[in-house]
Enzyme design. Structure first.
Site, PDB file in Angstrom:
ATOM      1  N   ILE A  16     121.432  80.791  77.998  1.00 39.63           N
ATOM      2  CA  ILE A  16     120.442  81.862  77.812  1.00 39.63           C
ATOM      3  C   ILE A  16     121.119  83.208  78.042  1.00 39.63           C
ATOM      4  O   ILE A  16     120.914  84.161  77.275  1.00 39.63           O
ATOM      5  CB  ILE A  16     119.233  81.658  78.751  1.00 39.63           C
ATOM      6  CG1 ILE A  16     118.491  80.371  78.357  1.00 39.63           C
ATOM      7  CG2 ILE A  16     118.292  82.856  78.700  1.00 39.63           C
ATOM      8  CD1 ILE A  16     117.324  80.011  79.267  1.00 39.63           C
ATOM      9  N   GLY A 130     114.613  80.065  85.394  1.00 40.77           N
ATOM     10  CA  GLY A 130     115.203  78.777  85.799  1.00 40.77           C
ATOM     11  C   GLY A 130     114.124  77.804  86.249  1.00 40.77           C
ATOM     12  O   GLY A 130     113.234  78.165  87.012  1.00 40.77           O
ATOM     13  N   ASP A 159     106.439  79.870  75.638  1.00 38.39           N
ATOM     14  CA  ASP A 159     105.318  79.005  75.257  1.00 38.39           C
ATOM     15  C   ASP A 159     104.282  79.813  74.464  1.00 38.39           C
ATOM     16  O   ASP A 159     103.722  79.340  73.471  1.00 38.39           O
ATOM     17  CB  ASP A 159     104.678  78.411  76.516  1.00 38.39           C
ATOM     18  CG  ASP A 159     105.732  77.811  77.433  1.00 38.39           C
ATOM     19  OD1 ASP A 159     106.386  76.852  77.015  1.00 38.39           O
ATOM     20  OD2 ASP A 159     105.929  78.342  78.545  1.00 38.39           O
ATOM     21  N   HIS A 187     104.666  76.253  83.531  1.00 34.94           N
ATOM     22  CA  HIS A 187     105.609  76.122  82.415  1.00 34.94           C
ATOM     23  C   HIS A 187     106.165  74.700  82.451  1.00 34.94           C
ATOM     24  O   HIS A 187     107.255  74.442  82.965  1.00 34.94           O
ATOM     25  CB  HIS A 187     106.747  77.148  82.523  1.00 34.94           C
ATOM     26  CG  HIS A 187     107.863  76.842  81.583  1.00 34.94           C
ATOM     27  ND1 HIS A 187     107.744  76.986  80.221  1.00 34.94           N
ATOM     28  CD2 HIS A 187     109.109  76.345  81.787  1.00 34.94           C
ATOM     29  CE1 HIS A 187     108.867  76.604  79.640  1.00 34.94           C
ATOM     30  NE2 HIS A 187     109.710  76.203  80.569  1.00 34.94           N
TER      31      HIS A 187
HETATM   32  P1  NAX Z   1     122.854  76.732  81.443  1.00 34.23           P
HETATM   33  O1  NAX Z   1     123.155  75.507  82.225  1.00 34.23           O
HETATM   34  O2  NAX Z   1     123.559  76.964  80.148  1.00 34.23           O
HETATM   35  O3  NAX Z   1     123.150  78.010  82.343  1.00 34.23           O
HETATM   36  C1  NAX Z   1     122.738  78.115  83.657  1.00 34.23           C
HETATM   37  C2  NAX Z   1     123.754  78.966  84.373  1.00 34.23           C
HETATM   38  O4  NAX Z   1     123.286  79.166  85.701  1.00 34.23           O
HETATM   39  C3  NAX Z   1     125.120  78.304  84.480  1.00 34.23           C
HETATM   40  O5  NAX Z   1     126.116  79.184  83.970  1.00 34.23           O
HETATM   41  C4  NAX Z   1     125.303  78.059  85.964  1.00 34.23           C
HETATM   42  O6  NAX Z   1     126.644  78.213  86.394  1.00 34.23           O
HETATM   43  C5  NAX Z   1     124.395  79.138  86.543  1.00 34.23           C
HETATM   44  N1  NAX Z   1     123.931  78.872  87.909  1.00 34.23           N
HETATM   45  C6  NAX Z   1     123.629  77.689  88.485  1.00 34.23           C
HETATM   46  N2  NAX Z   1     123.305  77.865  89.774  1.00 34.23           N
HETATM   47  C7  NAX Z   1     123.392  79.196  90.010  1.00 34.23           C
HETATM   48  C8  NAX Z   1     123.187  79.998  91.155  1.00 34.23           C
HETATM   49  N3  NAX Z   1     122.863  79.447  92.336  1.00 34.23           N
HETATM   50  N4  NAX Z   1     123.376  81.331  91.042  1.00 34.23           N
HETATM   51  C9  NAX Z   1     123.751  81.878  89.876  1.00 34.23           C
HETATM   52  N5  NAX Z   1     123.975  81.165  88.758  1.00 34.23           N
HETATM   53  C10 NAX Z   1     123.786  79.844  88.826  1.00 34.23           C
HETATM   54  O7  NAX Z   1     121.285  76.786  81.269  1.00 34.23           O
HETATM   55  P2  NAX Z   1     120.422  77.717  80.287  1.00 34.23           P
HETATM   56  O8  NAX Z   1     120.231  77.013  78.989  1.00 34.23           O
HETATM   57  O9  NAX Z   1     120.945  79.085  80.291  1.00 34.23           O
HETATM   58  O10 NAX Z   1     119.001  77.648  81.045  1.00 34.23           O
HETATM   59  C11 NAX Z   1     118.828  78.271  82.302  1.00 34.23           C
HETATM   60  C12 NAX Z   1     117.520  77.830  82.938  1.00 34.23           C
HETATM   61  O11 NAX Z   1     116.416  78.218  82.127  1.00 34.23           O
HETATM   62  C13 NAX Z   1     117.359  76.319  83.128  1.00 34.23           C
HETATM   63  O12 NAX Z   1     116.822  76.075  84.419  1.00 34.23           O
HETATM   64  C14 NAX Z   1     116.349  75.942  82.062  1.00 34.23           C
HETATM   65  O13 NAX Z   1     115.626  74.777  82.415  1.00 34.23           O
HETATM   66  C15 NAX Z   1     115.478  77.165  82.043  1.00 34.23           C
HETATM   67  N6  NAX Z   1     114.624  77.375  80.865  1.00 34.23           N
HETATM   68  C16 NAX Z   1     113.417  77.956  81.078  1.00 34.23           C
HETATM   69  C17 NAX Z   1     112.568  78.271  80.031  1.00 34.23           C
HETATM   70  C18 NAX Z   1     111.251  78.943  80.276  1.00 34.23           C
HETATM   71  O14 NAX Z   1     110.526  79.108  79.301  1.00 34.23           O
HETATM   72  N7  NAX Z   1     110.857  79.342  81.488  1.00 34.23           N
HETATM   73  C19 NAX Z   1     112.931  77.922  78.636  1.00 34.23           C
HETATM   74  C20 NAX Z   1     114.406  77.757  78.436  1.00 34.23           C
HETATM   75  C21 NAX Z   1     115.124  77.033  79.541  1.00 34.23           C
HETATM   76  O15 NAX Z   1     114.942  75.645  79.377  1.00 34.23           O
END
Ligand code: NAX
Length: 329
Positions: A16, A130, A159, A187
């Site tokens: 993202i 997240g 959504d 969500h």
């Molecule tokens: P990615 O796994 O590509 O990226 C997440 C990033 O967060 C990684 O680079 C990781 O190193 C970093 N990270 C992990 N723990 C951390 C911490 N303690 N401090 C700082 N950075 C940290 O996931 P991505 O596709 O970017 O999705 C991110 C989050 O969005 C996920 O939890 C996902 O489930 C959630 N989503 C939420 C949506 C919503 O509508 N609310 C929709 C899209 C997405 O599924």
């Protein structure tokens, strides 16, 4: 020149993040004359990838990108931040239960809530993306006692936008002809996409669509399951559309919603008058103006919608129960 806005983005080297940062720097979030400083947080092993993202941001020579901070320390990332976009979290592993994901990701938001409390600017506004977004927002809010509760929100705008698209397709109109969609609740797959109060070209959507069967058995499950459908089709979870929804969420909150329309945002439940238990982060229709939002209260639910709303509220209570040790007493 306007004073730059400090935008903290966590998980900045993730999927993202890669779609999001460039659009913020291009002016899509705060407008074409508002400079920004990006304060990007990652976990230590991802700092090298983050450096690569920052190099690409530099190579865009964005006129509005005033400065960048790259760090693995939330205290540095949130220092004087005006906005905090909490995207970073561990993704759900294959076969992992939702409740295990909550236990994995919850602690991240304890530390980030505290760091926001200690370091952010007085006008800080927070959006949690997240997952599980609503409950993570609750954890961060609870651990930031000096920041007003209503500054903590979770994103249900993806959504909301998905629902607009489904209604526009069904009605054979353009997305801009659809207004007043609502996403209620969590969500998650229990969210309640609702067209009861929606308008299509200014006319009541239920009358225009005139197909209850479609609303109950196609529209609602399609929106609820859209994230899963994207994963199945693309092999990865929604990223560009999630980043776009986050741009929309912040832009609406910062710059206002259009007259006569509203958007969906998950906010502290006590701000709504729909009988939702206090102490969870619940998605409601909101109108925004001058950097503030208000829940649209007083809408009536049809009888068949009421149990759906109770169910999503119940799920949020269960999530809260699962992380109650992470809440500040
Ligand atoms: P990615 O796994 O590509 O990226 C997440 C990033 O967060 C990684 O680079 C990781 O190193 C970093 N990270 C992990 N723990 C951390 C911490 N303690 N401090 C700082 N950075 C940290 O996931 P991505 O596709 O970017 O999705 C991110 C989050 O969005 C996920 O939890 C996902 O489930 C959630 N989503 C939420 C949506 C919503 O509508 N609310 C929709 C899209 C997405 O599924």
């Amino acid at each position: 020149m306007k004073k730059p806005i400090r935008v903290a983005v966590t998980g900045a080297a993730g999927n993202i993040g890669y779609s999001l940062l460039f659009r913020i720097a291009a002016g899509d979030m705060f407008g074409p004359d508002q400079p920004v400083i990006l304060q990007m947080l990652e976990i230590t092993p991802a700092l090298s990838a983050l450096k690569g993202v920052a190099m690409e941001l530099e190579d865009c020579a964005f006129p509005l990108l005033y400065d960048m901070v790259l760090t693995d320390d939330p205290n540095v990332a949130f220092r004087d931040a005006n906005w905090a976009l909490l995207v970073g979290a561990k993704p759900r592993g294959k076969g992992q239960e939702r409740k295990d994901l909550i236990r994995d990701n919850g602690p991240i938001f304890v530390g980030q809530g505290r760091a926001l409390n200690e370091n952010a600017a007085a006008d800080i506004r927070v959006v949690v993306v997240g997952n599980p977004a609503n409950t993570n927002a609750l954890i961060a809010m609870s651990n930031a006692p000096d920041i007003p509760n209503e500054r903590f929100t979770a994103m249900t705008r993806l959504d909301h936008n998905r629902a607009i698209n489904q209604v526009a397709k069904k009605a054979g109109v353009h997305v801009t002809d659809v207004q007043r969609i609502i996403i209620w609740g969590n969500h998650s797959a229990t969210q309640v996409p609702d067209i009861t109060h929606a308008l299509v070209k200014g006319q009541p959507a239920p009358q225009v669509i005139n197909d209850d069967e479609w609303v109950r058995n196609e529209f609602i499950p399609t929106v609820q399951q859209r994230g899963r459908a994207i994963i199945e089709a693309r092999g990865h979870s929604s990223a560009a559309s999630a980043a776009n929804a986050l741009i929309d969420h912040v832009r609406s909150w910062a710059l206002g919603t259009p007259e006569g329309d509203w958007v969906s945002m998950a906010v502290p439940s006590h701000l709504g008058d729909y009988g939702i238990p206090e102490g969870v982060i619940f998605s409601y229709p909101v109108v925004c103006k001058d950097g503030n939002y208000e829940v649209v209260n007083g809408l009536e639910h049809p009888d068949w919608v009421k149990p759906l709303i109770e169910r999503t509220a119940q799920e949020l209570l269960e999530e809260r129960e699962a992380i109650k040790d992470l809440l500040n007493p």
